[in-house]
Design an enzyme around this catalytic site. Structure first.
Site, mmCIF file in Angstrom:
data_model
loop_
_atom_site.group_PDB
_atom_site.id
_atom_site.type_symbol
_atom_site.label_atom_id
_atom_site.label_comp_id
_atom_site.label_asym_id
_atom_site.label_seq_id
_atom_site.Cartn_x
_atom_site.Cartn_y
_atom_site.Cartn_z
ATOM 1 N N GLU A 99 -0.110 -1.896 -19.849
ATOM 2 C CA GLU A 99 1.308 -2.606 -21.068
ATOM 3 C C GLU A 99 -0.084 -3.274 -21.511
ATOM 4 O OE1 GLU A 99 3.960 -4.334 -19.619
ATOM 5 O OE2 GLU A 99 6.250 -2.773 -20.029
ATOM 6 N N LYS A 139 13.695 1.512 -25.663
ATOM 7 C CA LYS A 139 14.970 0.492 -25.017
ATOM 8 C C LYS A 139 15.971 0.280 -26.264
ATOM 9 C CE LYS A 139 12.887 -2.960 -22.457
ATOM 10 N NZ LYS A 139 11.632 -4.554 -22.938
ATOM 11 N N HIS A 156 -7.720 13.104 0.051
ATOM 12 C CA HIS A 156 -7.034 14.858 -0.038
ATOM 13 C C HIS A 156 -6.310 14.926 -0.813
ATOM 14 C CE1 HIS A 156 -9.339 14.240 3.885
ATOM 15 N NE2 HIS A 156 -8.772 12.712 4.158
HETATM 16 O O1 LIG Z 1 11.642 -9.485 -16.980
HETATM 17 P P1 LIG Z 1 11.992 -8.616 -17.612
HETATM 18 O O2 LIG Z 1 12.434 -9.316 -19.437
HETATM 19 O O3 LIG Z 1 13.411 -7.585 -17.599
HETATM 20 O O4 LIG Z 1 11.667 -7.660 -17.965
HETATM 21 C C1 LIG Z 1 10.786 -6.569 -16.978
HETATM 22 C C2 LIG Z 1 9.648 -5.700 -17.728
HETATM 23 O O5 LIG Z 1 10.262 -4.539 -19.210
HETATM 24 C C3 LIG Z 1 9.768 -4.874 -19.970
HETATM 25 O O6 LIG Z 1 10.454 -3.541 -20.757
HETATM 26 C C4 LIG Z 1 8.624 -4.848 -20.097
HETATM 27 O O7 LIG Z 1 7.683 -3.673 -20.641
HETATM 28 C C5 LIG Z 1 7.338 -5.528 -18.962
HETATM 29 O O8 LIG Z 1 6.634 -6.082 -19.439
HETATM 30 C C6 LIG Z 1 9.168 -5.723 -18.695
HETATM 31 O O9 LIG Z 1 7.570 -6.444 -17.284
#
Ligand SMILES: O=P(O)(O)OC[C@H]1O[C@H](O)[C@H](O)[C@@H](O)[C@@H]1O
Length: 445
Positions: A278, A420, A307
């Site tokens: 990331e 998302k 293995h």
């Molecule tokens: O801690 P949060 O805001 O719930 O995020 C949780 C995770 O989800 C996101 O999609 C990011 O890609 C991550 O970098 C992050 O660690």
């Protein structure tokens, strides 16, 4: 000690794929020193997301975490609701160093069956739920929180509030105001600390306090990595390993295999994969130019994956840089016994398991070098909180140095946003109707 053994990247050892280390170091000294100075200079600017450098100094927050843990002596099961950076660090350290009696459970997916299985097995009176989300909005974590909160309230009534602790951003997201409104205990993910760099703040330390991990030493180890990251180049381990990654990426080694020789470290590669991928897989540099940086981190565990994957590492394309992690001393050891009738195995009789593990690690590294496959080894004196804290912070520094060398922002992750948004549209979230329509037109519903 945490040390670097780079014999198997040298041209004299591995031939044309190799490098001449002293001259590479000299050639890049100026750039690496500039990177080091830039990182230290920018660290107090919250917009730079370098807050993880100072977190190990924050012993006051650690004391609050430990006081909270002490006050919850009734806990038998701790459920962490979190994903990515909000779960992987604690999971890696807990697997390596965690001790009972509290059982830790990590809910980092939304597959219903495992969630139901966990809920059926837990005793609500003895369960504490730690919901962890920096953004306070991640769909998976929020869905799990809704389910666990309802489960607790259905079984405990108003007492459910004693069974939830929140870890989130000081201001952003829905969790902070919700914790305030309901009077739930809450810890902070400092503003300038991104999830994948958050293992030494309460994101990691709170669950790890329940796993009885020696947190003072975990943070002391992380401070040791800071000391090295500030040092001159010849003592600056993260600058050196970052240079190795940089040089080999330029030579076409587009894959980084992260392979600890330890089952206790079995979740460390998962944490490393997120940190590395990331942070470094970026389409644009800081100036907005298209650059498409990144090497793909691959998980492996020694000896297990000897293995499964080493055949490919040795005889497949040499497009990899392999990073072994090896322990120099066991915490305890076991002798391999002699058994009559099995004298064909007498080379093992009386030897220790650790000796075998160690021989396998050295043998594999050398066999790969013989085939011309570059690999280097980080050695840890032993697996304890101090050395693991050092290693974690070292790897964060390595990532930050690489970000500087490649002139990219290693602390954002714009590439995960579109997925998302599509999820919101598919789930019928208010405000996302037109995107849902677009998706339907593209055949996704
Ligand atoms: O801690 P949060 O805001 O719930 O995020 C949780 C995770 O989800 C996101 O999609 C990011 O890609 C991550 O970098 C992050 O660690």
């Amino acid at each position: 000690m945490l040390r670097l053994d780079l014999a198997n990247v040298l041209s004299e050892r591995i031939g044309p794929k190799g490098i001449d280390w002293p001259s590479a170091l000299a050639a890049h000294a100026q750039r690496l020193e500039a990177a080091r100075d830039a990182l230290w200079q920018r660290k107090s600017d919250p917009a730079e997301f370098l807050g993880w450098i100072d977190v190990p100094e924050d012993t006051e927050t650690l004391r609050r975490v430990l006081r909270f843990r002490e006050a919850q002596a009734w806990v038998e099961d701790l459920v962490v609701l979190g994903i990515g950076g909000s779960a992987l660090g604690a999971q890696a350290v807990a697997a390596a160093l965690g001790k009972g009696p509290v059982r830790l459970h990590f809910v980092d997916n939304v597959e219903p069956e495992p969630i139901l299985e966990l809920l059926r097995k837990l005793e609500p009176h003895k369960t504490l739920v730690n919901v962890i989300s920096k953004s306070g909005s991640t769909a998976e974590t929020m869905a799990a929180f809704l389910a666990f909160r309802r489960w607790l309230e259905d079984r405990l009534g108003p007492d459910w509030k004693r069974h939830v602790v929140v870890t989130t951003d000081p201001a952003k997201g829905v969790l902070r105001p919700y914790a305030q409104a309901e009077g739930l205990p809450a810890f902070e993910v400092p503003r300038a600390v991104g999830g994948r760099f958050s293992v030494t703040c309460p994101v990691g330390t709170l669950p790890l306090a329940f796993a009885e991990v020696d947190l003072e030493n975990l943070l002391a180890g992380a401070r040791k990595a800071n000391e090295q990251a500030r040092a001159a180049l010849e003592h600056n381990l993260p600058a050196q390993t970052a240079l190795l990654h940089h040089l080999f990426s330029q030579k076409g080694q587009n894959i980084v295999v992260f392979m600890p020789y330890s089952t206790r470290l079995r979740y460390l590669p998962d944490w490393f994969v997120q940190l590395h991928d990331e942070s470094l897989g970026k389409m644009r540099d800081r100036a907005g130019q298209e650059v498409r940086t990144g090497t793909t981190a691959v998980r492996a565990i020694g000896t297990t994956d000897q293995h499964a994957q080493v055949q490919l590492f040795r005889e497949g394309p040499h497009d990899k840089l392999i990073n072994f992690v090896r322990l120099l001393n066991p915490s305890e050891d076991l002798e391999i016994p002699a058994v009559r009738g099995l004298e064909a195995l007498d080379y093992l009789f009386g030897k220790s398991f650790f000796k075998l593990l160690d021989a396998e690690a050295k043998a594999t590294a050398h066999a790969l070098a013989k085939a011309g496959q570059p690999n280097y080894t980080l050695t840890l004196e032993q697996l304890d909180a101090y050395h693991l804290g050092w290693l974690l912070q070292h790897l964060m520094w390595q990532t930050a140095f690489l970000g500087e060398l490649w002139n990219i922002n290693a602390f954002d992750q714009p590439g995960v946003e579109l997925g998302k948004e599509y999820t919101y549209a598919l789930m019928g979230r208010r405000g996302w109707e037109s995107l849902a329509q677009e998706l339907r037109a593209e055949g996704v519903e």
